[in-house]
Each structure stands twice: as C-alpha cells, then as structure tokens.
Design a protein around this motif. Sequence first.
Motif, PDB file in Angstrom:
ATOM      1  N   TYR A 124      10.691  -0.211   9.400  1.00 61.57           N
ATOM      2  CA  TYR A 124      10.483  -0.299   7.621  1.00 61.57           C
ATOM      3  C   TYR A 124       9.536  -1.552   7.386  1.00 61.57           C
ATOM      4  CZ  TYR A 124      14.216  -3.795   7.781  1.00 61.57           C
ATOM      5  OH  TYR A 124      14.886  -4.791   8.479  1.00 61.57           O
ATOM      6  N   ARG A 125       9.664  -2.735   8.319  1.00 61.58           N
ATOM      7  CA  ARG A 125       9.121  -3.897   7.971  1.00 61.58           C
ATOM      8  C   ARG A 125       7.190  -3.785   8.011  1.00 61.58           C
ATOM      9  NH1 ARG A 125      12.157  -6.361   5.222  1.00 61.58           N
ATOM     10  NH2 ARG A 125      13.469  -7.812   6.043  1.00 61.58           N
ATOM     11  N   LEU A 126       6.824  -2.699   8.550  1.00 60.52           N
ATOM     12  CA  LEU A 126       5.455  -2.375   8.684  1.00 60.52           C
ATOM     13  C   LEU A 126       5.106  -1.568   7.592  1.00 60.52           C
ATOM     14  CD1 LEU A 126       5.026  -1.876  12.551  1.00 60.52           C
ATOM     15  CD2 LEU A 126       4.826  -3.826  11.317  1.00 60.52           C
ATOM     16  N   ALA A 127       5.792  -1.202   6.676  1.00 62.86           N
ATOM     17  CA  ALA A 127       5.482  -0.459   5.429  1.00 62.86           C
ATOM     18  C   ALA A 127       4.577  -1.304   4.410  1.00 62.86           C
ATOM     19  CB  ALA A 127       6.804  -0.012   4.952  1.00 62.86           C
ATOM     20  N   THR A 128       3.436  -0.860   3.922  1.00 60.99           N
ATOM     21  CA  THR A 128       2.632  -1.470   2.958  1.00 60.99           C
ATOM     22  C   THR A 128       2.799  -0.959   1.640  1.00 60.99           C
ATOM     23  OG1 THR A 128       0.639  -0.533   3.181  1.00 60.99           O
ATOM     24  CG2 THR A 128       1.335  -2.304   4.865  1.00 60.99           C
ATOM     25  N   ASP A 129       2.257  -1.785   0.650  1.00 59.48           N
ATOM     26  CA  ASP A 129       2.171  -1.119  -0.704  1.00 59.48           C
ATOM     27  C   ASP A 129       0.821  -0.950  -0.901  1.00 59.48           C
ATOM     28  OD1 ASP A 129       0.933  -3.791  -1.033  1.00 59.48           O
ATOM     29  OD2 ASP A 129       2.079  -4.292  -2.688  1.00 59.48           O
ATOM     30  N   ASP A 130      -0.016  -0.420   0.223  1.00 58.17           N
ATOM     31  CA  ASP A 130      -1.456  -0.021  -0.079  1.00 58.17           C
ATOM     32  C   ASP A 130      -1.238   1.406  -0.602  1.00 58.17           C
ATOM     33  OD1 ASP A 130      -2.421  -2.376   1.016  1.00 58.17           O
ATOM     34  OD2 ASP A 130      -2.389  -1.281   3.143  1.00 58.17           O
ATOM     35  N   PRO A 131      -2.489   1.823  -1.569  1.00 53.32           N
ATOM     36  CA  PRO A 131      -2.442   3.438  -1.788  1.00 53.32           C
ATOM     37  C   PRO A 131      -2.469   4.214  -0.602  1.00 53.32           C
ATOM     38  CG  PRO A 131      -4.168   1.874  -2.811  1.00 53.32           C
ATOM     39  CD  PRO A 131      -3.657   1.144  -1.819  1.00 53.32           C
ATOM     40  N   ALA A 132      -1.749   5.689  -0.796  1.00 55.70           N
ATOM     41  CA  ALA A 132      -1.549   6.436  -0.008  1.00 55.70           C
ATOM     42  C   ALA A 132      -2.835   6.682   0.688  1.00 55.70           C
ATOM     43  CB  ALA A 132      -0.713   7.542  -0.482  1.00 55.70           C
ATOM     44  N   ALA A 133      -3.844   6.771   0.081  1.00 53.34           N
ATOM     45  CA  ALA A 133      -5.220   7.308   0.750  1.00 53.34           C
ATOM     46  C   ALA A 133      -5.621   6.251   1.604  1.00 53.34           C
ATOM     47  CB  ALA A 133      -6.234   7.566  -0.153  1.00 53.34           C
ATOM     48  N   ASP A 134      -5.398   4.730   1.336  1.00 59.63           N
ATOM     49  CA  ASP A 134      -5.820   3.830   2.178  1.00 59.63           C
ATOM     50  C   ASP A 134      -4.965   3.770   3.702  1.00 59.63           C
ATOM     51  OD1 ASP A 134      -7.526   3.132   0.427  1.00 59.63           O
ATOM     52  OD2 ASP A 134      -6.595   1.204  -0.368  1.00 59.63           O
ATOM     53  N   ILE A 135      -3.729   4.179   3.310  1.00 59.20           N
ATOM     54  CA  ILE A 135      -2.818   4.359   4.451  1.00 59.20           C
ATOM     55  C   ILE A 135      -3.136   5.259   5.596  1.00 59.20           C
ATOM     56  CG2 ILE A 135      -0.345   4.839   5.275  1.00 59.20           C
ATOM     57  CD1 ILE A 135       0.715   3.389   2.502  1.00 59.20           C
ATOM     58  N   VAL A 136      -3.711   6.351   4.991  1.00 59.79           N
ATOM     59  CA  VAL A 136      -4.050   7.422   5.841  1.00 59.79           C
ATOM     60  C   VAL A 136      -5.129   7.184   6.480  1.00 59.79           C
ATOM     61  CG1 VAL A 136      -4.784   9.792   5.882  1.00 59.79           C
ATOM     62  CG2 VAL A 136      -2.966   9.465   4.518  1.00 59.79           C
ATOM     63  N   THR A 137      -6.209   6.551   5.865  1.00 62.67           N
ATOM     64  CA  THR A 137      -7.444   6.060   6.536  1.00 62.67           C
ATOM     65  C   THR A 137      -7.024   4.923   7.393  1.00 62.67           C
ATOM     66  OG1 THR A 137      -8.603   6.383   4.386  1.00 62.67           O
ATOM     67  CG2 THR A 137      -9.842   4.990   5.851  1.00 62.67           C
ATOM     68  N   ARG A 138      -6.354   4.042   7.093  1.00 55.14           N
ATOM     69  CA  ARG A 138      -6.213   3.036   8.084  1.00 55.14           C
ATOM     70  C   ARG A 138      -5.404   3.559   9.482  1.00 55.14           C
ATOM     71  NH1 ARG A 138      -1.283   0.646   9.145  1.00 55.14           N
ATOM     72  NH2 ARG A 138      -0.699   1.314   7.106  1.00 55.14           N
ATOM     73  N   LEU A 139      -4.559   4.268   9.246  1.00 57.99           N
ATOM     74  CA  LEU A 139      -3.820   4.965  10.374  1.00 57.99           C
ATOM     75  C   LEU A 139      -4.773   5.767  11.200  1.00 57.99           C
ATOM     76  CD1 LEU A 139      -0.604   6.336   8.758  1.00 57.99           C
ATOM     77  CD2 LEU A 139      -0.888   4.345  10.374  1.00 57.99           C
ATOM     78  N   ALA A 140      -5.824   6.537  10.389  1.00 55.78           N
ATOM     79  CA  ALA A 140      -6.931   7.283  11.427  1.00 55.78           C
ATOM     80  C   ALA A 140      -7.522   6.480  12.089  1.00 55.78           C
ATOM     81  CB  ALA A 140      -7.422   8.250  10.276  1.00 55.78           C
ATOM     82  N   GLU A 141      -8.158   5.287  11.397  1.00 56.19           N
ATOM     83  CA  GLU A 141      -9.301   4.281  12.245  1.00 56.19           C
ATOM     84  C   GLU A 141      -8.214   4.029  13.509  1.00 56.19           C
ATOM     85  OE1 GLU A 141     -10.194   1.676   9.129  1.00 56.19           O
ATOM     86  OE2 GLU A 141     -11.864   2.988   8.211  1.00 56.19           O
ATOM     87  N   GLU A 142      -6.886   3.389  13.147  1.00 57.70           N
ATOM     88  CA  GLU A 142      -6.330   2.631  14.289  1.00 57.70           C
ATOM     89  C   GLU A 142      -6.060   3.820  15.324  1.00 57.70           C
ATOM     90  OE1 GLU A 142      -3.578  -0.495  11.593  1.00 57.70           O
ATOM     91  OE2 GLU A 142      -2.668   1.540  12.413  1.00 57.70           O
ATOM     92  N   LEU A 143      -5.675   5.080  14.951  1.00 64.11           N
ATOM     93  CA  LEU A 143      -5.525   6.141  15.998  1.00 64.11           C
ATOM     94  C   LEU A 143      -6.995   6.232  16.912  1.00 64.11           C
ATOM     95  CD1 LEU A 143      -4.065   8.450  17.092  1.00 64.11           C
ATOM     96  CD2 LEU A 143      -4.637   9.667  15.425  1.00 64.11           C
ATOM     97  N   SER A 144      -7.869   6.066  16.069  1.00 57.99           N
ATOM     98  CA  SER A 144      -9.249   6.215  16.809  1.00 57.99           C
ATOM     99  C   SER A 144      -9.704   5.199  17.740  1.00 57.99           C
ATOM    100  CB  SER A 144     -10.595   6.560  15.853  1.00 57.99           C
ATOM    101  OG  SER A 144     -10.625   5.304  15.173  1.00 57.99           O
ATOM    102  N   MET A 145      -9.252   4.066  17.610  1.00 59.15           N
ATOM    103  CA  MET A 145      -9.490   2.976  18.422  1.00 59.15           C
ATOM    104  C   MET A 145      -8.273   2.754  19.552  1.00 59.15           C
ATOM    105  SD  MET A 145     -10.872   0.052  15.653  1.00 59.15           S
ATOM    106  CE  MET A 145      -9.393   0.245  14.600  1.00 59.15           C
ATOM    107  N   ALA A 146      -7.090   3.598  19.261  1.00 62.51           N
ATOM    108  CA  ALA A 146      -6.134   3.276  20.465  1.00 62.51           C
ATOM    109  C   ALA A 146      -6.429   3.678  21.668  1.00 62.51           C
ATOM    110  CB  ALA A 146      -4.872   4.120  19.825  1.00 62.51           C
ATOM    111  N   PRO A 147      -6.237   2.923  22.740  1.00 60.80           N
ATOM    112  CA  PRO A 147      -6.408   3.286  24.112  1.00 60.80           C
ATOM    113  C   PRO A 147      -5.799   4.748  24.649  1.00 60.80           C
ATOM    114  CG  PRO A 147      -4.928   1.684  24.227  1.00 60.80           C
ATOM    115  CD  PRO A 147      -5.189   1.842  22.811  1.00 60.80           C
TER     116      PRO A 147
END
Length: 353
Positions: free
Chosen positions: A330-353
């Motif tokens: 829960y400590r990693l939850a942010t108040d960013d807009p939902a679309a931004d959260i999806v975009t960030r997660l997708a970008e992080e996933l694409s860069m994950a080893p």
Amino acid sequence: MSDLRQLFEHPIIQAPMAGGPSRPVLAAAVSAAGGFGFLAAGYKRAEQVRAEIAQTRTLTDRPFGVNLFVPPATTAGTGTATAPVDLAAVAAYQARLVPEAARLGVCLGTASSDDDDWDAKLTDLLVDPPAAVSFVFGCPSAEVIEAFRAKGVFVILTVTSAAEAALATAADALCVQGTEAGAHRATFANDPDTIDEGTELLKLLAEVGQVSDLPLIAAGGLADGADIAGALAAGATAAQLGTAFLRCSESGASPAHKAALADPRFTATAVTRAFSGRPARGLVNRFLTEHSPYAPAAYPHLHHLTSPLRRAAAYQEDPDTMALWAGQAYRLATDDPAADIVTRLAEELSMAP
C-alpha cells in the motif's frame, strides 16, 4: 471470447473493489488507457449495476468487466462447504459493538443474510453482457458459466489455493489471489475455526499451474512494473492490481481511506473478520486490533451489522473505525490519475529485465 489478451493492450487489470472504489469513471479510465477496468457488483442491487454499466459505456468504448459475489448456497456440489453461522456468536459480537455505535451516533445494522441480488444480476448481465465477468467467494454452477460463455463473455474465477483451482475447470481464466492482496480473501469457504492467511502469490501461481492449464491472472501485492514482470515470469498472463488505484482521483474510496494509505502512523496490514465476518486484509487500526479476536465467521451478517459504523466513520473522517482495505504494498500507491498509473506500469514493465 477465448483469449484473455484480447481484453487489453497492456496486461494490467484494475481489481474490482466493492464498497465504492471501483466506480465507472475508474474502470473507464483504466480501460481507455489500455488496461482492463472492472466494476464491482458486490453490495449493490441489480438496477445499480445496470446503471453503472450504462455510465461506463458512455465514458469509454473499450471493454471492461463486472465482478460478482457468489452466494454460499450456489456453491453446493462444487466440493466446498461453509459451516452454519453461529447466531449466538453474532449476537455477542453485536453487543460488543454497541458502544462503538453510540460513540458515532448511529444504530448498528441488522445482522442478516442475503444472496446479494444474485439472480437479478445474472439475468441482467446475460441480457446485456460486459466483455468479462469474474466471480469471488465460490464457483458458480457450470450452467451459469456456460450461459455467459455462450454470450461471448470471458469468465474469470478467483481462487486462493490449488484445491479451489482444481474445482474451477469450466472458466476461461483463473485470478490467483495471493496472501498479499488487500480487502477480502476470495476463499470458497469461510472456515469458522481459522482465518485463511493464504499463500504468497508467486508460490501460489506455481501451485495452481500444476493443477490447471487455464490462463492465470496474478493478484496480490503488485505495485509496479517489476512486480508485474515477476508475476508474468512465474506463469501469469496478466496482473490484477487494486490498492495501486485506491488513491487516484477516479477511485471512489473515501478521502479518509485515501489519506490513511499515506499516513505514516499506519504501519502494517493484517487479515481480519472484524468488519464483515469474512477474512479481509486492511490497515491495522484501533477497530481491527480491538475487535478481531471476537469476530465470528458470519458473512454477510457482520457486513450488514457494521455497515452503519463504517459509513459514519468515513463521514466523520475517523480512520480508526473504518475498514481500511489495503494490500501489503500500500505504501507504493500514488494519487496520480488512473491513466497515468496504467501508463507508468506499462513503461516499467517494458523496461523490466
């Protein structure tokens, strides 16, 4: 629809969070951003669900899903069993909560049972189906599952063990819920003798993968792209995240709940029956600490009993009396807009080893 991956651009599913958080604007925002949004039908009448589906369709033309609670009576014949509710224990718990109600200036609710408007919801959803339906708290009959599949609806069953997965053979996919997940454990049975803490997600994915060939959706404690990558590497096809979206502006969680997720005085989560009579993970607060040892396995009786308390506590911004559902990350939850959260997660996933 036979392929889970047809539901989304990114393998990111917004968990259905009953009680308010998963409202149409959230599901629509997640789906529009390339993830897959879910409405939560739990605790609502069929007409409310129907209205939310219609509203969501005005907000996005992307697919989304609806989650249903399976009433205990409908799990007969699936190999699960739920012990009869101890009404004397419910009455004792009710007496224990009288001072809580007096302090908040409300009356306790009626500790009763119901089927969560199951039949009416099924009828509505089969007439005007969403892209997917998911189920928690049990496995509906094969006839119900096949009726949805015949309408082209993708059917997801939520499981918390390999034993449950072995019973859920008629679905299109399994949502595998690890112990790290926030809110209610999706267990088929509500054992009165113990609280099911569950199995860690990655271990559970491996166990379920040994008994089922269905596509798996990983759920529990996932907060960033690296977490999602780890779940996919462990055999999942997609990841379901709930707490990660709780603080965003589109979430219908109360302001007090959102604030508590970032409040440094709340330092841990625990699984409790204190609020609903079913095991659920939330932030450790005063109510959870004081009442958990006395709460019987009585769902939905305790849910209805404590509902006025929880509503009043949220209105009065009293986080120590609220059900502050939260996953372990829960400590990693942010108040960013939902679309931004999806975009960030997708970008992080694409860069994950």
